[in-house]
Design an enzyme around this catalytic site. Structure first.
Site, mmCIF file in Angstrom:
data_model
loop_
_atom_site.group_PDB
_atom_site.id
_atom_site.type_symbol
_atom_site.label_atom_id
_atom_site.label_comp_id
_atom_site.label_asym_id
_atom_site.label_seq_id
_atom_site.Cartn_x
_atom_site.Cartn_y
_atom_site.Cartn_z
ATOM 1 N N LYS A 83 -10.853 3.741 -18.378
ATOM 2 C CA LYS A 83 -11.498 2.534 -17.863
ATOM 3 C C LYS A 83 -10.610 1.898 -16.789
ATOM 4 O O LYS A 83 -9.380 1.955 -16.866
ATOM 5 C CB LYS A 83 -11.735 1.572 -19.027
ATOM 6 C CG LYS A 83 -12.570 0.348 -18.713
ATOM 7 C CD LYS A 83 -12.810 -0.453 -19.987
ATOM 8 C CE LYS A 83 -13.581 -1.731 -19.751
ATOM 9 N NZ LYS A 83 -13.824 -2.484 -21.007
ATOM 10 N N SER A 164 -18.292 -3.847 -21.861
ATOM 11 C CA SER A 164 -17.963 -3.628 -20.473
ATOM 12 C C SER A 164 -17.454 -2.212 -20.181
ATOM 13 O O SER A 164 -17.258 -1.854 -19.029
ATOM 14 C CB SER A 164 -16.884 -4.636 -20.053
ATOM 15 O OG SER A 164 -15.674 -4.436 -20.800
ATOM 16 N N SER A 188 -17.241 -4.338 -26.400
ATOM 17 C CA SER A 188 -17.186 -3.595 -25.138
ATOM 18 C C SER A 188 -16.985 -2.100 -25.291
ATOM 19 O O SER A 188 -17.126 -1.359 -24.317
ATOM 20 C CB SER A 188 -16.089 -4.172 -24.238
ATOM 21 O OG SER A 188 -16.433 -5.461 -23.813
#
Length: 485
Positions: A83, A164, A188
């Site tokens: 990420k 996210s 997330s």
């Protein structure tokens, strides 16, 4: 016959690498070709924000080492995506999806990245994410960032990706990498994993290091593995383990870290397990189609010998409401992170980021930056606000002692079973672990997962349950991507 990367596993990859059927270089090239064909073409799932320019060199080095010395372990030569809020001390940026940080380079690897490199993993690239972990503004769609654009759900582009860690989930779902690393503050990992029909592990806060990860909350943040199978997720988790003395949250895990969590992969793990169904509150917004999939999952578990305790309601579920904890901790945590980037960093404070966005509104403020403004101007950054202190204490009381702990002890549960990520908020505030596993698809193609959740350091039990459920449900299907060709 060429090696097939679609839905392959770490075990299959290692067997192919050991036999000489493929090399790590060839594997990296196969993933890069698939990314080229599907990530930015057609309807653009848009999950990859950056490719590591050194990926092939790393793969070559791993191939050479394998030939001379053998494999380091299960991750040797395996392509991993990270990420975009996880530091890499290389030629890639770490931006959290923000154009304000598009030129920001970390001086060194995050602790977990150094562990992955030590395990022989090939860091293939970084994945798009909801900008600043969905803490930039109200109304920003999940999976959107000003630097990376909008990530789409490959199963149904009209459905959300979840946030996210959207890019990390979609990249795994689309077979753009073997496994990926996401981060979670409150849903997330669990949310995009459920919507991407993959496995996501949100560990106990403190089980793995948070050092070198662009933060949202000092008390709730954690990284975690995302994979197509429980086994692969556990292998990735193992590779990230290690004691980091710079992360204060890890002190409590000294005697709770099992080192190798593959020993808990038990195909019969549901037999005799006591699983609680938290019906009150958590099912109110799930929807009939997803409830039907949930009930089918519960029947499967019962058929495999699980003891279903229904209902097993969380006593405080309706009391866990808005808290100022994240708003107050964001400014404090982000400014501390930015300060560590050094005097040459393009952004030194949250205020600098806000000013950059104001100066480039067409590029950065499509949805505004109301949350950034609230964090900057409504909090001190010193964590002295009375409401913050009260909310932090209330979160721990309502989510841990009087919430999850109370229901699990009352009913002697091994785990609670939540639909999708609907229990993520209470689990996140408690700092407790969860694992989401694919459980099917709604009639319009939206993936749905079930989440096994427990008290601190319950990863062994949750892994056992998740693995057994996956083995018997076999629910995951790869997205066809036909419309992208």
């Amino acid at each position: 016959m060429a090696f097939e990367i679609v839905e392959t596993t770490i075990t299959k990859i290692q067997a192919a690498l050991d036999s000489g059927e493929i090399t790590s270089r060839q594997l990296v090239l196969m993933y890069l070709e698939r990314i080229a064909d599907h990530d930015k073409n057609g309807l653009t799932v848009n999950s990859v924000i950056e490719i590591n320019p050194d990926a092939l060199f790393i793969a070559d080095a791993m191939d050479t080492e394998r030939a001379r010395l053998g494999a380091r372990g299960p991750l040797h030569g395996v392509p991993v995506m990270l990420k975009d809020n996880i530091n890499t001390g290389d030629k890639m940026h770490t931006s959290a999806g923000s154009l304000a940080l598009a030129d920001s380079f970390a001086g060194e690897d995050a602790f977990i990245v150094s562990r992955l490199r030590k395990a022989g993993a090939v860091i293939l690239g970084k994945t798009n994410m909801t900008e600043f972990a969905n803490f930039m503004t109200m109304g920003m769609p999940s999976g959107y960032s000003s630097r990376g654009g909008q990530t789409l759900n490959p199963y149904n582009i009209s459905k959300p990706t979840g946030g996210s860690s959207s890019g990390s989930a979609v990249a795994v779902a689309c077979n753009f990498c073997t496994v990926s690393v996401g981060t979670e503050t409150s849903g997330s990992i669990l949310n995009p994993a459920s919507l991407g029909s993959i496995v996501g592990i949100k560990p106990t806060v403190g089980l793995i290091s948070r050092s070198g990860i662009l933060p949202l909350s000092n008390t709730q943040d954690t990284a975690g593995p995302m994979a197509r199978t429980v086994h692969d997720a556990v292998l990735l988790l193992n590779a990230m383990l290690g004691q980091d003395e710079t992360d204060a949250a890890m002190g409590a895990s000294l005697e709770r870290n099992h080192g190798d969590y593959t020993e808990f992969l038990d195909g019969n793990g549901l037999q005799g397990a006591r699983i609680g169904i938290p019906r009150d509150y958590y099912f109110e917004e799930v929807g009939e189609d997803r409830i039907a999939l949930y009930e089918a999952a519960v029947r499967l578990m019962k058929d495999q010998g699980a003891v279903i305790v229904d209902p097993a309601n969380v006593p405080t579920a309706r009391e866990v409401r808005y808290s100022t904890v994240l708003l107050n901790e964001f400014k404090n945590s982000l400014n501390a992170y930015l300060a560590k980037l050094g005097p040459g960093a393009p952004m030194r404070t949250l205020k600098d980021i806000i000013a950059f966005n104001h100066a480039h509104p067409m590029e950065t403020l499509r949805y505004g930056q109301s949350t950034l403004l609230d964090a900057e101007y409504r909090t001190s950054g010193a964590l002295t606000e009375p409401q913050y202190l009260r909310d932090r204490a209330a979160d721990l009381r309502l989510c841990k002692e009087e919430g999850i702990d109370a229901v699990m002890r009352e009913h002697r549960l091994d785990a609670l079973l939540f639909p999708a990520d609907f229990g993520s908020r209470i689990m996140a505030r408690a700092g407790y672990p969860s694992i989401v596993v694919p459980a099917g698809y709604t009639p319009d193609g939206e993936p749905f997962g079930v989440t096994f959740a427990g008290m601190a350091y319950a990863e062994p039990t949750l892994i056992r349950l998740a693995y057994a459920f996956e083995r018997h449900s076999k629910a995951r299907k790869s997205p066809s991507l036909r419309s992208f060709i």
